[in-house]
Design an enzyme around this catalytic site. Sequence first.
Site, PDB file in Angstrom:
ATOM      1  N   ASP A 180       0.830  -1.204   0.000  1.00 49.02           N
ATOM      2  CA  ASP A 180       0.000   0.000   0.000  1.00 49.02           C
ATOM      3  C   ASP A 180       0.869   1.262   0.000  1.00 49.02           C
ATOM      4  O   ASP A 180       1.980   1.262   0.543  1.00 49.02           O
ATOM      5  CB  ASP A 180      -0.906  -0.014   1.246  1.00 49.02           C
ATOM      6  CG  ASP A 180      -2.077   0.949   1.100  1.00 49.02           C
ATOM      7  OD1 ASP A 180      -2.314   1.442  -0.010  1.00 49.02           O
ATOM      8  OD2 ASP A 180      -2.744   1.210   2.116  1.00 49.02           O
ATOM      9  N   GLY A 181       0.344   2.311  -0.596  1.00 48.39           N
ATOM     10  CA  GLY A 181       1.017   3.610  -0.554  1.00 48.39           C
ATOM     11  C   GLY A 181       1.594   4.069  -1.878  1.00 48.39           C
ATOM     12  O   GLY A 181       2.265   5.102  -1.939  1.00 48.39           O
ATOM     13  N   ASN A 182       1.310   3.322  -2.950  1.00 48.00           N
ATOM     14  CA  ASN A 182       1.838   3.741  -4.263  1.00 48.00           C
ATOM     15  C   ASN A 182       1.323   5.123  -4.660  1.00 48.00           C
ATOM     16  O   ASN A 182       2.076   5.973  -5.139  1.00 48.00           O
ATOM     17  CB  ASN A 182       1.392   2.757  -5.353  1.00 48.00           C
ATOM     18  CG  ASN A 182       2.011   1.394  -5.201  1.00 48.00           C
ATOM     19  OD1 ASN A 182       2.946   1.221  -4.435  1.00 48.00           O
ATOM     20  ND2 ASN A 182       1.488   0.428  -5.934  1.00 48.00           N
ATOM     21  N   ARG A 212       0.075   7.577  -2.769  1.00 44.45           N
ATOM     22  CA  ARG A 212       0.585   8.686  -1.947  1.00 44.45           C
ATOM     23  C   ARG A 212       2.054   8.970  -2.259  1.00 44.45           C
ATOM     24  O   ARG A 212       2.492  10.112  -2.289  1.00 44.45           O
ATOM     25  CB  ARG A 212       0.396   8.349  -0.457  1.00 44.45           C
ATOM     26  CG  ARG A 212      -1.021   8.624   0.023  1.00 44.45           C
ATOM     27  CD  ARG A 212      -1.298   7.977   1.344  1.00 44.45           C
ATOM     28  NE  ARG A 212      -1.432   6.525   1.200  1.00 44.45           N
ATOM     29  CZ  ARG A 212      -1.365   5.669   2.204  1.00 44.45           C
ATOM     30  NH1 ARG A 212      -1.141   6.105   3.423  1.00 44.45           N
ATOM     31  NH2 ARG A 212      -1.516   4.386   1.990  1.00 44.45           N
ATOM     32  N   TRP A 213       2.823   7.924  -2.513  1.00 46.56           N
ATOM     33  CA  TRP A 213       4.234   8.095  -2.875  1.00 46.56           C
ATOM     34  C   TRP A 213       4.342   8.999  -4.103  1.00 46.56           C
ATOM     35  O   TRP A 213       5.165   9.906  -4.150  1.00 46.56           O
ATOM     36  CB  TRP A 213       4.847   6.721  -3.165  1.00 46.56           C
ATOM     37  CG  TRP A 213       6.293   6.726  -3.551  1.00 46.56           C
ATOM     38  CD1 TRP A 213       7.373   6.595  -2.722  1.00 46.56           C
ATOM     39  CD2 TRP A 213       6.829   6.842  -4.884  1.00 46.56           C
ATOM     40  NE1 TRP A 213       8.547   6.634  -3.447  1.00 46.56           N
ATOM     41  CE2 TRP A 213       8.235   6.783  -4.783  1.00 46.56           C
ATOM     42  CE3 TRP A 213       6.261   6.997  -6.152  1.00 46.56           C
ATOM     43  CZ2 TRP A 213       9.072   6.869  -5.886  1.00 46.56           C
ATOM     44  CZ3 TRP A 213       7.092   7.090  -7.257  1.00 46.56           C
ATOM     45  CH2 TRP A 213       8.480   7.028  -7.114  1.00 46.56           C
ATOM     46  N   ARG A 217      -0.626   8.970 -10.127  1.00 49.67           N
ATOM     47  CA  ARG A 217      -0.671   7.731  -9.338  1.00 49.67           C
ATOM     48  C   ARG A 217      -0.021   6.565 -10.089  1.00 49.67           C
ATOM     49  O   ARG A 217       0.601   5.697  -9.483  1.00 49.67           O
ATOM     50  CB  ARG A 217      -2.123   7.381  -9.009  1.00 49.67           C
ATOM     51  CG  ARG A 217      -2.788   8.331  -8.033  1.00 49.67           C
ATOM     52  CD  ARG A 217      -4.256   7.966  -7.846  1.00 49.67           C
ATOM     53  NE  ARG A 217      -4.418   6.592  -7.389  1.00 49.67           N
ATOM     54  CZ  ARG A 217      -4.272   6.194  -6.120  1.00 49.67           C
ATOM     55  NH1 ARG A 217      -4.000   7.081  -5.190  1.00 49.67           N
ATOM     56  NH2 ARG A 217      -4.426   4.935  -5.793  1.00 49.67           N
ATOM     57  N   HIS A 266       2.522   3.217  -9.061  1.00 50.93           N
ATOM     58  CA  HIS A 266       2.354   1.783  -9.326  1.00 50.93           C
ATOM     59  C   HIS A 266       3.567   1.229 -10.076  1.00 50.93           C
ATOM     60  O   HIS A 266       4.013   0.115  -9.810  1.00 50.93           O
ATOM     61  CB  HIS A 266       1.077   1.533 -10.130  1.00 50.93           C
ATOM     62  CG  HIS A 266      -0.172   1.891  -9.376  1.00 50.93           C
ATOM     63  ND1 HIS A 266      -0.372   1.536  -8.055  1.00 50.93           N
ATOM     64  CD2 HIS A 266      -1.285   2.583  -9.737  1.00 50.93           C
ATOM     65  CE1 HIS A 266      -1.557   1.976  -7.653  1.00 50.93           C
ATOM     66  NE2 HIS A 266      -2.118   2.625  -8.642  1.00 50.93           N
ATOM     67  N   SER A 323      -7.067  -6.150  -5.685  1.00 54.57           N
ATOM     68  CA  SER A 323      -8.143  -6.797  -4.918  1.00 54.57           C
ATOM     69  C   SER A 323      -9.440  -6.769  -5.710  1.00 54.57           C
ATOM     70  O   SER A 323      -9.589  -5.960  -6.650  1.00 54.57           O
ATOM     71  CB  SER A 323      -8.332  -6.084  -3.577  1.00 54.57           C
ATOM     72  OG  SER A 323      -8.974  -4.843  -3.783  1.00 54.57           O
ATOM     73  N   ARG A 372     -11.968   1.494  -8.653  1.00 56.54           N
ATOM     74  CA  ARG A 372     -11.113   2.654  -8.980  1.00 56.54           C
ATOM     75  C   ARG A 372     -11.438   3.158 -10.386  1.00 56.54           C
ATOM     76  O   ARG A 372     -12.068   2.445 -11.177  1.00 56.54           O
ATOM     77  CB  ARG A 372      -9.646   2.239  -8.884  1.00 56.54           C
ATOM     78  CG  ARG A 372      -9.282   1.915  -7.455  1.00 56.54           C
ATOM     79  CD  ARG A 372      -7.789   1.727  -7.286  1.00 56.54           C
ATOM     80  NE  ARG A 372      -7.520   1.493  -5.869  1.00 56.54           N
ATOM     81  CZ  ARG A 372      -6.366   1.713  -5.291  1.00 56.54           C
ATOM     82  NH1 ARG A 372      -5.336   2.161  -5.973  1.00 56.54           N
ATOM     83  NH2 ARG A 372      -6.208   1.483  -4.009  1.00 56.54           N
ATOM     84  N   LEU A 389      11.761 -20.094  -4.457  1.00 56.76           N
ATOM     85  CA  LEU A 389      10.760 -19.224  -3.825  1.00 56.76           C
ATOM     86  C   LEU A 389       9.434 -19.434  -4.541  1.00 56.76           C
ATOM     87  O   LEU A 389       9.413 -19.542  -5.764  1.00 56.76           O
ATOM     88  CB  LEU A 389      11.167 -17.749  -3.975  1.00 56.76           C
ATOM     89  CG  LEU A 389      10.135 -16.715  -3.496  1.00 56.76           C
ATOM     90  CD1 LEU A 389      10.111 -16.646  -1.971  1.00 56.76           C
ATOM     91  CD2 LEU A 389      10.428 -15.327  -4.061  1.00 56.76           C
ATOM     92  N   ARG A 440      -5.108  -2.404   8.569  1.00 55.20           N
ATOM     93  CA  ARG A 440      -6.233  -3.306   8.306  1.00 55.20           C
ATOM     94  C   ARG A 440      -5.793  -4.378   7.315  1.00 55.20           C
ATOM     95  O   ARG A 440      -4.762  -4.256   6.663  1.00 55.20           O
ATOM     96  CB  ARG A 440      -7.451  -2.537   7.794  1.00 55.20           C
ATOM     97  CG  ARG A 440      -7.183  -1.660   6.606  1.00 55.20           C
ATOM     98  CD  ARG A 440      -8.459  -0.974   6.089  1.00 55.20           C
ATOM     99  NE  ARG A 440      -8.112   0.013   5.099  1.00 55.20           N
ATOM    100  CZ  ARG A 440      -7.992   1.325   5.344  1.00 55.20           C
ATOM    101  NH1 ARG A 440      -8.216   1.810   6.559  1.00 55.20           N
ATOM    102  NH2 ARG A 440      -7.639   2.166   4.386  1.00 55.20           N
TER     103      ARG A 440
HETATM  104  C1  FPP Z   1      -2.016   0.158  -3.212  1.00 56.55           C
HETATM  105  O1  FPP Z   1      -1.543   1.472  -3.330  1.00 56.55           O
HETATM  106  C2  FPP Z   1      -1.535  -0.628  -4.284  1.00 56.55           C
HETATM  107  C3  FPP Z   1      -2.314  -1.242  -5.207  1.00 56.55           C
HETATM  108  C4  FPP Z   1      -3.788  -1.183  -5.251  1.00 56.55           C
HETATM  109  C5  FPP Z   1      -1.730  -2.004  -6.262  1.00 56.55           C
HETATM  110  C6  FPP Z   1      -0.451  -2.683  -5.877  1.00 56.55           C
HETATM  111  C7  FPP Z   1       0.243  -2.889  -7.115  1.00 56.55           C
HETATM  112  C8  FPP Z   1       1.565  -2.829  -7.286  1.00 56.55           C
HETATM  113  C9  FPP Z   1       2.577  -2.691  -6.241  1.00 56.55           C
HETATM  114  C10 FPP Z   1       2.092  -2.952  -8.631  1.00 56.55           C
HETATM  115  C11 FPP Z   1       1.325  -3.907  -9.412  1.00 56.55           C
HETATM  116  C12 FPP Z   1       1.801  -5.270  -9.237  1.00 56.55           C
HETATM  117  C13 FPP Z   1       1.474  -6.180 -10.144  1.00 56.55           C
HETATM  118  C14 FPP Z   1       2.091  -7.524 -10.095  1.00 56.55           C
HETATM  119  C15 FPP Z   1       0.553  -5.820 -11.201  1.00 56.55           C
HETATM  120  P1  FPP Z   1      -2.614   2.619  -3.450  1.00 56.55           P
HETATM  121  O2  FPP Z   1      -2.791   2.915  -4.895  1.00 56.55           O
HETATM  122  O3  FPP Z   1      -3.864   2.232  -2.726  1.00 56.55           O
HETATM  123  O4  FPP Z   1      -1.865   3.771  -2.724  1.00 56.55           O
HETATM  124  P2  FPP Z   1      -2.524   4.906  -1.812  1.00 56.55           P
HETATM  125  O5  FPP Z   1      -3.130   4.203  -0.620  1.00 56.55           O
HETATM  126  O6  FPP Z   1      -1.357   5.747  -1.443  1.00 56.55           O
HETATM  127  O7  FPP Z   1      -3.529   5.592  -2.672  1.00 56.55           O
END
Ligand code: FPP
Length: 243
Positions: A18-20, A22-23, A31, A35, A63, A69, A129, A192
């Site tokens: 989580d946090g892509n 916001r990063w 956004r 990702h 998910s 989204r 792995l 959570r």
């Molecule tokens: C949550 O960050 C991240 C996701 C919903 C997607 C996670 C996906 C990746 C790390 C890359 C994709 C990986 C594959 C294998 C396709 P958020 O967008 O909810 O961040 P935020 O909470 O800061 O808005």
Amino acid sequence: MPRANSPSLPRHVAIIMDGNGRWATHRGLPRSAGHKAGIDALRRAVRAAPEQGIEYLSMYSFSTENWQRPKTEVAFLLNLLRRFIKQDLAELHAAGVRIVVIGARSDLEPSLVALLCHAESLTKENIKLTLVIAFNYGAKQELARAAKALAQEAVAGRINPDDITVDRVEQALNTAGMPDVDLLIRTGGEQRISNFLLWQCAYAEFLFMPLFWPDFDGAALQRAIAEFQSRDRRFGGLRAVTA
Ligand code: FPP
């Protein structure tokens, strides 16, 4: 790190990445850039995991709720999975990584499903792995699918309802044959589980890390494992007393 000398290493680590968003926002970027950077962090985690004695690494990539989204973000994430498999499959295979994709495939494009099946069958004998990619995954949905499959077996007379045990339910899950999650990590500061591996996390240790997923690396994984090793896991029993 040899497992024989490190009995308290987690065998199965699950990560909510989580946090892509916001990063990216903190950097004034879209956004999608978060990702993309998240894929690099995923690669770092996959490289670091076996070096740190982890056998199973489960990554929450999309998910069942993520379909809510904006369409463009959904399309971007679907395409990112496709590109990740295409670009990294050969390298992952050479590194001995077995790929398992969990989640519902019925909503995915046939060409993507074919790619995922190819990645799984190519890497199925690898033992360094097991990388579990949870995509279009929801734990409640997984449990409902398992319940439905068992009910169908019972109706067909192949099993007796009394045979529906914990083991039998586990065999009906997408993670059949894998150990339960030892350590669940969530980055991004939220605390959570968001419908991830509810059954498999029954006795997992939870670790919520404040850093955003794109900043995750081998050192962060090492810190998480050190924290895990400091926990007292009793599985409902009592603390082991040493004489
Ligand atoms: C949550 O960050 C991240 C996701 C919903 C997607 C996670 C996906 C990746 C790390 C890359 C994709 C990986 C594959 C294998 C396709 P958020 O967008 O909810 O961040 P935020 O909470 O800061 O808005």
